[in-house]
Design a protein around this motif. Sequence first.
Motif, short mmCIF file in Angstrom:
data_model
loop_
_atom_site.label_atom_id
_atom_site.label_comp_id
_atom_site.label_asym_id
_atom_site.label_seq_id
_atom_site.Cartn_x
_atom_site.Cartn_y
_atom_site.Cartn_z
N LEU A 21 0.82 -1.21 0.00
CA LEU A 21 0.00 0.00 0.00
C LEU A 21 0.85 1.26 0.00
CD1 LEU A 21 -2.66 -1.26 2.56
CD2 LEU A 21 -3.05 -0.85 0.12
N SER A 22 1.99 1.22 0.70
CA SER A 22 2.89 2.39 0.73
C SER A 22 3.44 2.68 -0.66
CB SER A 22 4.03 2.15 1.72
OG SER A 22 3.54 2.00 3.03
N ARG A 23 3.76 1.61 -1.40
CA ARG A 23 4.25 1.79 -2.78
C ARG A 23 3.20 2.42 -3.67
NH1 ARG A 23 6.50 -3.57 -2.44
NH2 ARG A 23 4.78 -4.30 -3.76
N ASN A 24 1.94 2.30 -3.28
CA ASN A 24 0.86 2.87 -4.08
C ASN A 24 0.31 4.16 -3.46
OD1 ASN A 24 -0.14 0.87 -6.41
ND2 ASN A 24 0.68 -0.34 -4.70
N ASP A 107 -3.79 -7.20 -6.75
CA ASP A 107 -4.61 -6.37 -7.65
C ASP A 107 -6.02 -6.21 -7.09
OD1 ASP A 107 -2.52 -6.11 -9.40
OD2 ASP A 107 -3.14 -7.78 -10.68
N GLU A 108 -6.57 -7.30 -6.56
CA GLU A 108 -7.92 -7.25 -6.00
C GLU A 108 -7.97 -6.33 -4.78
OE1 GLU A 108 -11.41 -10.40 -4.53
OE2 GLU A 108 -9.35 -11.08 -4.88
N LEU A 109 -6.95 -6.40 -3.95
CA LEU A 109 -6.89 -5.54 -2.77
C LEU A 109 -6.80 -4.07 -3.16
CD1 LEU A 109 -6.59 -5.09 0.30
CD2 LEU A 109 -4.12 -5.37 -0.01
N LEU A 110 -5.90 -3.76 -4.08
CA LEU A 110 -5.73 -2.36 -4.50
C LEU A 110 -7.00 -1.82 -5.14
CD1 LEU A 110 -2.11 -2.54 -5.95
CD2 LEU A 110 -2.84 -1.34 -3.88
N GLU A 111 -7.68 -2.66 -5.91
CA GLU A 111 -8.93 -2.23 -6.52
C GLU A 111 -9.98 -1.94 -5.45
OE1 GLU A 111 -12.23 -3.74 -9.84
OE2 GLU A 111 -10.46 -4.95 -9.40
N ALA A 112 -10.06 -2.78 -4.43
CA ALA A 112 -11.01 -2.56 -3.34
C ALA A 112 -10.69 -1.27 -2.60
CB ALA A 112 -10.98 -3.75 -2.38
N VAL A 113 -9.40 -1.01 -2.38
CA VAL A 113 -9.00 0.21 -1.68
C VAL A 113 -9.34 1.44 -2.51
CG1 VAL A 113 -7.01 1.53 -0.85
CG2 VAL A 113 -7.20 -0.91 -0.33
N ARG A 114 -9.08 1.37 -3.83
CA ARG A 114 -9.42 2.50 -4.71
C ARG A 114 -10.92 2.75 -4.72
NH1 ARG A 114 -5.51 0.20 -8.17
NH2 ARG A 114 -7.17 -0.80 -9.36
N ASP A 115 -11.70 1.67 -4.72
CA ASP A 115 -13.15 1.81 -4.75
C ASP A 115 -13.69 2.47 -3.49
OD1 ASP A 115 -13.87 -1.28 -6.55
OD2 ASP A 115 -13.31 0.71 -7.24
N CYS A 116 -12.94 2.38 -2.39
CA CYS A 116 -13.39 3.02 -1.15
C CYS A 116 -13.48 4.53 -1.29
CB CYS A 116 -12.43 2.68 0.00
SG CYS A 116 -12.59 1.00 0.62
N THR A 337 -3.80 1.36 -15.29
CA THR A 337 -2.59 0.71 -14.78
C THR A 337 -1.59 1.72 -14.25
OG1 THR A 337 -2.90 -1.03 -16.45
CG2 THR A 337 -0.78 -0.95 -15.34
N SER A 338 -1.45 2.86 -14.93
CA SER A 338 -0.50 3.88 -14.45
C SER A 338 -0.93 4.45 -13.11
CB SER A 338 -0.38 5.01 -15.49
OG SER A 338 -1.63 5.65 -15.71
N GLU A 339 -2.24 4.60 -12.90
CA GLU A 339 -2.74 5.07 -11.60
C GLU A 339 -2.45 4.03 -10.52
OE1 GLU A 339 -6.85 5.94 -12.14
OE2 GLU A 339 -6.49 7.87 -13.12
#
Length: 470
Positions: A21-24, A107-116, A337-339
């Motif tokens: 998450l820190s990398r993102n 990928d699934e985790l990051l997508e869920a976090v973005r959707d929040c 993908t860049s985001e």
Amino acid sequence: MKKILVVDNQISNCELLKKLLSRNNYEVETISQGNLALNIIDKGKFDIIISEYRLPDLAGAVFFEKVLKSHPAISMIFMSRDFNLKNVVDLIKRGAFNYLSKPLNPDELLEAVRDCSKPHDSQVQKISASEKQAKLPENGTCNEFGFVVGKSKEALEMISQIKRVGTTNFTVIIEGETGTGKEAVARHIHKISNRSDKPFVAVDCGSLSKEIAGSELFGHEKGAFTGAISKKTGLFELANGGTIFLDEIANLSLETQMALLRALQEKVIRKIGGVNEVPIDVRVIAATNEDLIVKSGAICFREDLFFRLSEFILKVPTLKERISDLPLFIDYFLKQTSEELGIEKPQLSEEVKDIFYNYEWPGNIRELKNIIRRSCLFIEKDNFIYKDALPHGLLATAVTRKLNGKSEIKTESQSVNRESVDPDLKSAARRAELTRIMEVLQKVNFNKTKAAEILNIHRKTLYSKLKVLR
């Protein structure tokens, strides 16, 4: 910058999530106990909490209630290795944002976090069906659900059909090759229907064996069979009032097809081992990459079920048929993908564009997405994606170029130094394996279930090989 709290008694998992998450570009804190997490939440301002459901000192449901009561604005994502549908449904109904199974897919985790970060359903004012129709994205744009609407004639016709059937309660069969986006179409039909505030449940029928299909779809009573230690709620009940999407419906056994037909006709289901009928109100949308009419004639798919499902048949075009929409998909996947990677959106070199325009795209939009995502890991210093970033599978199948206004197919062996590709026996074997898999996938129209049968390997093994080989 969004602030996230990770709660997990496994320290190693906390560290892994913190690094990811820190990398993102998220600010992350970790804690290993639920009660300690409650104290930290009261002292610090968090936007998102990612928590193990089975904490050693506090039940997940209790932890959720305490957070919800004191900090209702925080979005909560639960994770657990012990996946229980009842827990999931209860949490989502009470306001949890998502529930992920361990081991976590990054990928699934990051997508869920973005959707929040997007507005919650409870914060969005309900609108009429006609207003929902108007909210479908304009030609050539993408809406909040990640659905790209093209400008091609085929894309416009598809959108017209979605609007036409969306506000009805008709059962729908969505036909289209693997990777064309049939589930995305089903979700849009649901979104513009009068059931949009009710559940949308997607089911991969290809993963349901004859033994478990009835239990998964309709549920079972305690003691109905060996291993049925508790009562189970089926997916049809979970989708009650909303829509159930049956992907790869041709894979259902004849026995399950019969039970499905009765559910559609009588609008009731009976749990395995049960005697009482449960009334349901569910709209069914089915999807297939096969010709169900031919399959019904071969007694593999019931004709009466086909006729019951086919109140409306919607055809999803292949990427090759709507090749003029290719730039829209490329731009969307590059941006997405860049985001995710936290980088500047790259560009494609002219050579890569030429390859993309002349490629057959047997895997359709899904294949394009995967190739774009992979290629973004090999961006050059000038922020361009060049031919060397493309996966070997694409080049081995058909590296194309235009000569004198015509497309000429060149195999990778003609365009790449073989010694640089296969420096050792292991690489050569890997390439031969990939080539064989691609040949079989193309023969069966990228139906992975059939491909696995021909290759004499398990379906999950095929998925694993495709991930590694790509």
